[in-house]
Scaffold this active site. Structure first.
Site, PDB file in Angstrom:
ATOM      1  N   GLU B 292       4.474 -16.319  18.867  1.00  0.00           N
ATOM      2  CA  GLU B 292       5.752 -15.886  19.411  1.00  0.00           C
ATOM      3  C   GLU B 292       6.326 -14.835  18.474  1.00  0.00           C
ATOM      4  O   GLU B 292       6.523 -13.693  18.830  1.00  0.00           O
ATOM      5  CB  GLU B 292       6.655 -17.115  19.464  1.00  0.00           C
ATOM      6  CG  GLU B 292       7.943 -16.955  20.177  1.00  0.00           C
ATOM      7  CD  GLU B 292       8.667 -18.299  20.187  1.00  0.00           C
ATOM      8  OE1 GLU B 292       8.382 -19.093  21.093  1.00  0.00           O
ATOM      9  OE2 GLU B 292       9.499 -18.564  19.296  1.00  0.00           O
ATOM     10  N   ASN B 382      18.577 -26.333  16.027  1.00  0.00           N
ATOM     11  CA  ASN B 382      18.043 -25.138  16.687  1.00  0.00           C
ATOM     12  C   ASN B 382      17.466 -25.581  18.013  1.00  0.00           C
ATOM     13  O   ASN B 382      17.255 -26.775  18.241  1.00  0.00           O
ATOM     14  CB  ASN B 382      16.971 -24.446  15.842  1.00  0.00           C
ATOM     15  CG  ASN B 382      15.877 -25.381  15.398  1.00  0.00           C
ATOM     16  OD1 ASN B 382      15.807 -25.770  14.255  1.00  0.00           O
ATOM     17  ND2 ASN B 382      15.015 -25.798  16.324  1.00  0.00           N
TER      18      ASN B 382
END
Lengths: 503, 503
Positions: B292, B382
């Site tokens: 990613e 997160n």
């Protein structure tokens, strides 16, 4: 009686053995992999003989690998004589000895996403496939295997197996030939795309490649699959089906689903059956299904023209539908394709085709996590199956179930799911007979109110609101009060009901 | 100063406006979508102006959509003036006002798998993209947008946006041009395969298609991305990295990973950085990454020849690596491709290429469920980010973290994860500085012993064994004692430590 319509090479007749002789090939500690998916297309002779041998003193505990649950001739017979050491990738509660063995932890059961297991076996993560026992409709001249109505993981098992036993079952109609599309992916890094671009796309061959030399034994069988007729839908299931169909219509109306509709996936069980039955009375025609298992209702929908094509890894014909199948074989053969499990459930295809996933959870929590498998977090009812494959990758993902269980004593909506198979990130819509909670794009505290309001049973709404409000006294993106998160579950364990709980 | 290397059509100069004029286009209630992924390639001018306008009295709360977290110029500035009503699909704790707003539930944050969000926006599930604010390196003669180092969801946002503001940032090197491969999938049912068959495969164009007419405003920018240099790995991280690399070697030796190795994905943070640094000292060469985000270490690995190709949706160049990039632009341009987030994280590609997924959980339980997001089940640290995309679809899925947190008071191994982002079905291997727990093919009670023995810290092993043994007094596939499942968490909440707990 096996004849040359079933065994199409004379050499195959030389390989015919008794079930006992086939069972002799299976030894203690072996990894034994079978065809079949739910009580459909699984072998029925060798394991019964093996179970009798074990009962008579043969020391043998195997690791049993399948597509999904299989019939009692395998799971029940072997579990009853403690003949199973390990089990993967799926289990359902219908075979009681198996359930007992797993929950007593005598049988080491590994629960997997069904699209993962074949691949992981092929990668070698589970060790060798010592023996494959495959039910067939027929074996071709080249020694390739024409499967019954349950493909499951048979193609990969055959590819990787050291020993191969084929049970040729004359109770399975020869008309099944041509319905399969068998395709095995290369391992990375040489893997390519799966070139399926429509529900009916065909990319493989209609048999499992094997070859005469690799077949160690042929066993004759004439035992039908053990499938029961499904009970007609009850009122609550019908309500749920109605709400779901209305929801799909409104999605189309608001442009969130295309006018031509997208392929449907439907899990198993009474809710799924009610939903499919609901489509019978709907205005929908020309629907498509890209699913794991094709239940009885699919056949009726095809006959009615409501479904124009259905793809699955198995169908489970009840005696009634088996008759229907034989009478309309040509129609069904051009309207159905049976694929290997890792193709029917593959994220690549599910996401590409935009499949609408419809499944049934055991319970779900106010924030949207779903438990598909473990009652009170511990006792397994059934494995996760393919629900994760479809829910995670579907264009739309919908869980539908009744709002209560156990005669109303158990709320299926809880503060905290006692086992999370599908996280908040994987579900878009919950439906119960009370209503629809579309939780797309909502924050957790918004989801909670919508789920409680629209889906929970009124008997449990006050407690659920209390939990939420109590938890909301503290900051937190997902308001929780861990001390009380399982209070409803614990109350059920202690008193037999979740009612009368206050937070 | 913007010149014709940056604005390649004279008409674009007429569109230049001040940040305030751009911010005037953003109105209360709008869905505002930006480029960028982590502090990389996000716009930095318009939102700062908007925040000032809000401070000065403009009534405006927007829904903020991005690729992942973005820099303080967006998240911190807007959250500090209560300018954010909704947020998706990712958040990280670095921007404190945002964290506070989410945990106080003033900001409605929806946490999504990163591969899902762009697609769901494109399907219309989140409503219209009222405005896209995109950072660019340059705009071509045709009005197409050359992005910075963070692609994220910019291509889909631009495609769907009603208004488009482009911030052309002269602090972003022009050498980025040509590194992007922008490809947008059709919606089902017209979707085809993504024809990427290798880490470096290119299937799109090097810019985001837009067109001159659709650009409403151009804003000049010269503010660098706010990236800090990462601290060098500490001892525990190095131990974890060493264990992981040994594990991968042993997998190759036993034939479970191919000799040529498979592409690696690596999450962000100190453990991931340590792992990548660990490869510097390993014998591996010619590795590939399909990930990613590409952290600093990837650039060093490319310079050393350890990594031959890396694919990501962003890279986050610290000042040090930005310098390295400029000095070696030719090498990096032929060794790196930047893709849209829904391609970098797409199950189809991850599964096809056989990506090895390496991520860091917040905590995990003895049965293998992992919490990536919510401390004590409530406070978000997160979002789940892309961890689910990779862990679910990877050839191998590995979670690595230290065995404890908070100076040793918190065990990262717990009886029951206080939030499940990744279920037992999604993780194959856990690694802490204590050791490796390969849980493939194990039943839950076997997993529990292996995880406690190999991964838990000795301070917490006795309590974890006690929990397990206590739970095992009852039958159950996954032995749990729901009354005490969160006892360690509750102890921490009440006393600040999980130590000294007994079951």
């Amino acid at each position: 009686m096996l004849d040359k319509t079933r065994l199409r090479n004379p050499r195959l007749f030389e390989k015919i053995v008794t079930p006992d002789q086939a069972a002799d090939l299976i030894l203690d500690g072996m990894n034994v992999a079978t065809s079949g998916f739910t009580p459909s297309g699984y072998p029925k002779m060798t394991t019964v003989a093996l179970a009798r041998q074990i009962k008579e003193g043969k020391k043998c505990r195997i690791n049993l690998w399948t597509g999904a649950s299989v019939g009692k001739e395998i799971e029940e017979e072997l579990a009853a004589v403690d003949g199973i050491a390990g089990r993967a990738p799926y289990y359902a509660f219908s075979n009681r000895s198996m359930q007992k063995g797993i929950n007593e932890r005598r049988i080491n059961y590994t629960d997997l996403h069904l699209s993962h297991f074949g691949q992981q076996v092929h990668y070698g993560f589970f060790g060798k496939v010592d023996a494959a026992v495959i039910e067939a409709v027929a074996i071709t001249e080249e020694g390739n295997i024409i499967l019954g109505p349950g493909v499951g993981n048979a193609p990969i098992f055959v590819k990787d197996a050291e020993k191969i036993i084929v049970e040729v079952n004359t109770a399975q109609p020869l008309e099944l030939e041509g319905m399969h599309d068998i395709y095995i992916q290369e391992k990375p890094p040489r893997r390519r795309e799966i070139p399926i671009y429509s529900v009916g796309g065909r990319v493989g061959v209609p048999y499992v490649e094997c070859g005469l030399d690799r077949i160690d034994a042929v066993v004759e069988s004439a035992v039908p699959d053990q499938v029961r007729d499904l009970a007609p839908p009850d009122d609550k299931s019908k309500q749920i089906a109605g709400l779901l169909i209305e929801f799909l219509k409104s999605e189309q109306k608001s442009g969130l689903l295309p006018p031509e509709m997208l392929p449907l996936q439907s899990g198993v069980g009474s809710i799924a059956n009610a939903v499919l039955s609901g489509f019978k009375d709907s205005a929908y025609t020309g629907l498509e299904m890209y699913s794991e298992i094709l239940q009885d209702a699919v056949f009726e929908l095809i006959l009615l023209g409501k479904v124009k094509f259905a793809s699955g890894c198995a169908f489970t014909p009840s005696p009634k539908v088996l008759k229907l199948f034989r009478e309309n074989a040509a129609l069904f053969k051009k309207s159905i394709v049976l694929r290997p499990l890792d193709i029917s459930n593959h994220p690549e295809i599910i996401r590409r085709l935009g499949v609408i996933a419809l499944n049934t959870p055991l319970e779900f929590d106010i924030y949207g996590h779903a438990n598909s498998t473990h009652s009170m977090g511990s006792s397994i009812l059934n494995g996760i199956g393919g629900s994760g494959d479809y829910m995670r990758n579907g264009y739309l993902s919908v869980f539908a179930t009744e709002s209560t269980a156990k005669g109303g004593d158990v709320s299926r909506v809880v503060p905290f799911a006692a086992h999370t198979d599908h996280s908040e990130h994987d579900v878009m819509v919950y439906i119960t007979e009370r209503g629809v909670a579309d939780i797309r794009g909502l924050a957790p505290h918004e989801r909670a109110r919508r789920i409680i309001k629209n889906c929970a049973h009124p008997d449990f709404q006050p407690a659920l609101y209390e939990y939420l409000e109590r938890a909301e006294k503290e900051p937190g993106h997902i308001p929780h009060d861990l001390k009380n998160a399982f209070k409803m579950h614990c109350a059920f364990q202690e008193t037999g009901t979740m009612k009368n709980i206050r937070f």
